[in-house]
Design an enzyme around this catalytic site. Structure first.
Site, mmCIF file in Angstrom:
data_model
loop_
_atom_site.group_PDB
_atom_site.id
_atom_site.type_symbol
_atom_site.label_atom_id
_atom_site.label_comp_id
_atom_site.label_asym_id
_atom_site.label_seq_id
_atom_site.Cartn_x
_atom_site.Cartn_y
_atom_site.Cartn_z
ATOM 1 N N ASP A 20 -69.645 -19.635 39.152
ATOM 2 C CA ASP A 20 -69.447 -18.436 39.979
ATOM 3 C C ASP A 20 -68.945 -17.251 39.148
ATOM 4 O OD1 ASP A 20 -69.457 -16.978 42.290
ATOM 5 O OD2 ASP A 20 -67.572 -17.772 43.068
ATOM 6 N N GLY A 21 -69.269 -16.053 39.610
ATOM 7 C CA GLY A 21 -68.729 -14.831 39.010
ATOM 8 C C GLY A 21 -69.738 -14.008 38.224
ATOM 9 N N ARG A 24 -69.673 -10.223 39.520
ATOM 10 C CA ARG A 24 -68.473 -9.470 39.124
ATOM 11 C C ARG A 24 -68.449 -9.226 37.620
ATOM 12 N NH1 ARG A 24 -64.653 -13.519 41.840
ATOM 13 N NH2 ARG A 24 -66.639 -14.606 42.081
ATOM 14 N N TRP A 25 -68.926 -10.200 36.848
ATOM 15 C CA TRP A 25 -68.992 -10.031 35.395
ATOM 16 C C TRP A 25 -69.901 -8.855 35.051
ATOM 17 C CZ3 TRP A 25 -72.784 -9.989 31.689
ATOM 18 C CH2 TRP A 25 -72.356 -10.144 30.360
ATOM 19 N N HIS A 37 -76.558 -12.748 36.115
ATOM 20 C CA HIS A 37 -77.253 -14.042 36.259
ATOM 21 C C HIS A 37 -77.965 -14.410 34.953
ATOM 22 C CE1 HIS A 37 -76.245 -14.009 40.417
ATOM 23 N NE2 HIS A 37 -77.110 -13.093 40.786
ATOM 24 N N SER A 65 -77.046 -21.972 46.377
ATOM 25 C CA SER A 65 -76.632 -22.707 47.576
ATOM 26 C C SER A 65 -77.552 -22.394 48.750
ATOM 27 C CB SER A 65 -75.195 -22.340 47.939
ATOM 28 O OG SER A 65 -75.155 -21.027 48.482
ATOM 29 N N ARG A 71 -78.630 -13.720 50.677
ATOM 30 C CA ARG A 71 -78.391 -12.530 49.838
ATOM 31 C C ARG A 71 -79.566 -11.554 49.968
ATOM 32 N NH1 ARG A 71 -75.066 -14.199 44.385
ATOM 33 N NH2 ARG A 71 -73.434 -15.308 45.505
ATOM 34 N N LEU A 131 -77.864 -36.935 28.170
ATOM 35 C CA LEU A 131 -77.242 -36.323 29.351
ATOM 36 C C LEU A 131 -78.231 -36.176 30.517
ATOM 37 C CD1 LEU A 131 -74.837 -34.577 30.592
ATOM 38 C CD2 LEU A 131 -76.045 -32.603 29.631
ATOM 39 N N ARG A 188 -64.585 -24.936 39.007
ATOM 40 C CA ARG A 188 -65.104 -23.683 39.574
ATOM 41 C C ARG A 188 -64.580 -22.507 38.766
ATOM 42 N NH1 ARG A 188 -66.503 -21.774 45.546
ATOM 43 N NH2 ARG A 188 -67.397 -19.772 44.974
ATOM 44 N N ARG A 194 -62.360 -22.396 46.322
ATOM 45 C CA ARG A 194 -63.024 -23.036 47.465
ATOM 46 C C ARG A 194 -64.219 -23.845 46.992
ATOM 47 N NH1 ARG A 194 -63.524 -17.404 48.424
ATOM 48 N NH2 ARG A 194 -65.529 -16.582 47.733
ATOM 49 N N GLU A 207 -61.178 -34.492 40.858
ATOM 50 C CA GLU A 207 -60.114 -33.613 40.386
ATOM 51 C C GLU A 207 -60.713 -32.215 40.290
ATOM 52 O OE1 GLU A 207 -56.963 -34.389 39.851
ATOM 53 O OE2 GLU A 207 -57.338 -36.487 40.372
HETATM 54 C C1 IPE Z 1 -71.218 -20.723 45.271
HETATM 55 O O1 IPE Z 1 -71.008 -19.408 44.904
HETATM 56 C C2 IPE Z 1 -72.650 -21.098 45.033
HETATM 57 C C3 IPE Z 1 -73.071 -21.143 43.642
HETATM 58 C C4 IPE Z 1 -72.317 -20.985 42.593
HETATM 59 C C5 IPE Z 1 -74.457 -21.433 43.455
HETATM 60 P P1 IPE Z 1 -71.015 -18.233 45.978
HETATM 61 O O2 IPE Z 1 -70.663 -17.008 45.243
HETATM 62 O O3 IPE Z 1 -72.281 -18.236 46.735
HETATM 63 O O4 IPE Z 1 -69.831 -18.689 46.951
HETATM 64 P P2 IPE Z 1 -68.993 -17.859 48.016
HETATM 65 O O5 IPE Z 1 -69.985 -17.250 48.939
HETATM 66 O O6 IPE Z 1 -68.207 -16.832 47.281
HETATM 67 O O7 IPE Z 1 -68.112 -18.859 48.670
HETATM 68 C C1 IPE Z 2 -72.796 -17.157 40.951
HETATM 69 O O1 IPE Z 2 -72.397 -15.840 40.753
HETATM 70 C C2 IPE Z 2 -74.305 -17.314 40.936
HETATM 71 C C3 IPE Z 2 -74.907 -17.598 42.252
HETATM 72 C C4 IPE Z 2 -74.253 -17.829 43.364
HETATM 73 C C5 IPE Z 2 -76.342 -17.642 42.305
HETATM 74 P P1 IPE Z 2 -72.334 -14.810 41.940
HETATM 75 O O2 IPE Z 2 -73.663 -14.166 42.070
HETATM 76 O O3 IPE Z 2 -71.826 -15.451 43.163
HETATM 77 O O4 IPE Z 2 -71.290 -13.753 41.396
HETATM 78 P P2 IPE Z 2 -70.093 -13.088 42.194
HETATM 79 O O5 IPE Z 2 -69.308 -14.209 42.816
HETATM 80 O O6 IPE Z 2 -70.687 -12.188 43.217
HETATM 81 O O7 IPE Z 2 -69.301 -12.366 41.156
HETATM 82 MG MG MG Z 3 -69.956 -15.783 43.904
#
Ligand code: IPE
Ligand code: IPE
Ligand code: MG
Length: 246
Positions: A20-21, A24-25, A37, A65, A71, A131, A188, A194, A207
């Protein structure tokens, strides 16, 4: 070096990651979400390499997900083409590293071309023995539990099973992860605390390791840090500390 701190005789068999992130990155770097991405693919490469170096058996990466379908269309489309490009580009590298790729999730929901490329990559890496890389795509824990339940109902209606036969091992056999042990460690990134509908059943005793690092900055050294942290924990599975230590 951090890898020297990892105890080689206590490596988790299965590590799962909520990557995740990316958005924002990208914003932090004054760019659009897709740029994030794209950078995230570099992190995947590094973590796959690190997992291989430690002899981790299963690495599950949450890449898309069920909820991510909601989105904006441009972002979903860009993620799909990025996925196809990355897979096509990385197959040779996976083969070179002896990585076997697999997918869990509702693959039928993907565009035809994506499905085709995924199947090709799975087939092309199928005889590798290192792996096991599992991509969770159009995946959610609730989807998984429901699809398992549907299979079981079908068998019950066909008279193939009785109510008494339904126990945990039987149920697990119908999950998309049936051949995979539960993840001992679930990571995470991005400072969110979460599960976001990831491996709900399978993470019952995982864990959890949370880091504020955004996924595009995550590298195998961060995976090693998470494993060192994991190795310092006492897993009690409902028992007392005394019982575990005796
Ligand atoms: C969770 O990230 C799904 C993936 C990393 C693929 P999201 O960015 O979609 O999760 P929420 O919506 O912040 O909970
Ligand atoms: C995780 O990064 C990648 C996917 C859920 C596909 P995000 O796209 O959720 O990035 P943030 O959470 O908005 O920063
Ligand atoms: Mg996210």
């Amino acid at each position: 070096m951090i890898i020297d701190q990892v105890k080689k005789n206590y490596i988790p068999r299965h590590v799962a990651v909520i990557m995740d992130g990316n958005g924002r990155w990208a914003e932090l770097h004054g760019n659009d979400r897709i740029y994030g991405h794209r950078q995230g693919v570099e992190s995947v490469r590094s973590v796959v390499e690190g997992a291989g170096e430690l002899g981790i058996e299963f690495l599950t990466l949450y890449a898309f997900s069920t909820e991510n379908w909601c989105r904006p269309k441009e972002e979903v489309d860009a993620l799909m083409s990025l996925l196809v490009d990355a897979i096509v580009r990385e197959v040779a590298n996976l083969n070179e590293k002896n990585v076997k790729m697999n997918v869990i999730g509702n693959i039928d929901s993907f565009p035809h071309e994506v499905q085709l490329k995924l199947k090709e990559a799975i087939y092309s890496t199928s005889s590798n023995t290192g792996l096991n890389l599992i991509l969770a795509l159009s995946y959610s824990g609730r989807w998984d539990i429901l699809q398992a339940t549907r299979q079981i109902i079908r068998k019950a209606l066909a008279g193939e099973i009785t109510e008494e036969q339904l126990d945990e091992p039987f149920f697990i056999d119908h999950l998309s992860t049936s051949v995979v042990p539960d993840p001992e460690l679930l990571i995470r990134t991005s400072g969110e605390y979460r599960i976001s509908n990831f491996l709900l059943w399978q993470s019952a005793y995982s864990e959890f390791y949370f880091t504020s690092i955004f996924w595009p900055d995550f590298r195998k050294e961060n995976l090693f840090e998470a494993i060192v942290d994991f190795q310092g924990r006492e897993r009690r599975f409902g028992k007392t500390s005394e019982q575990i230590r005796s």
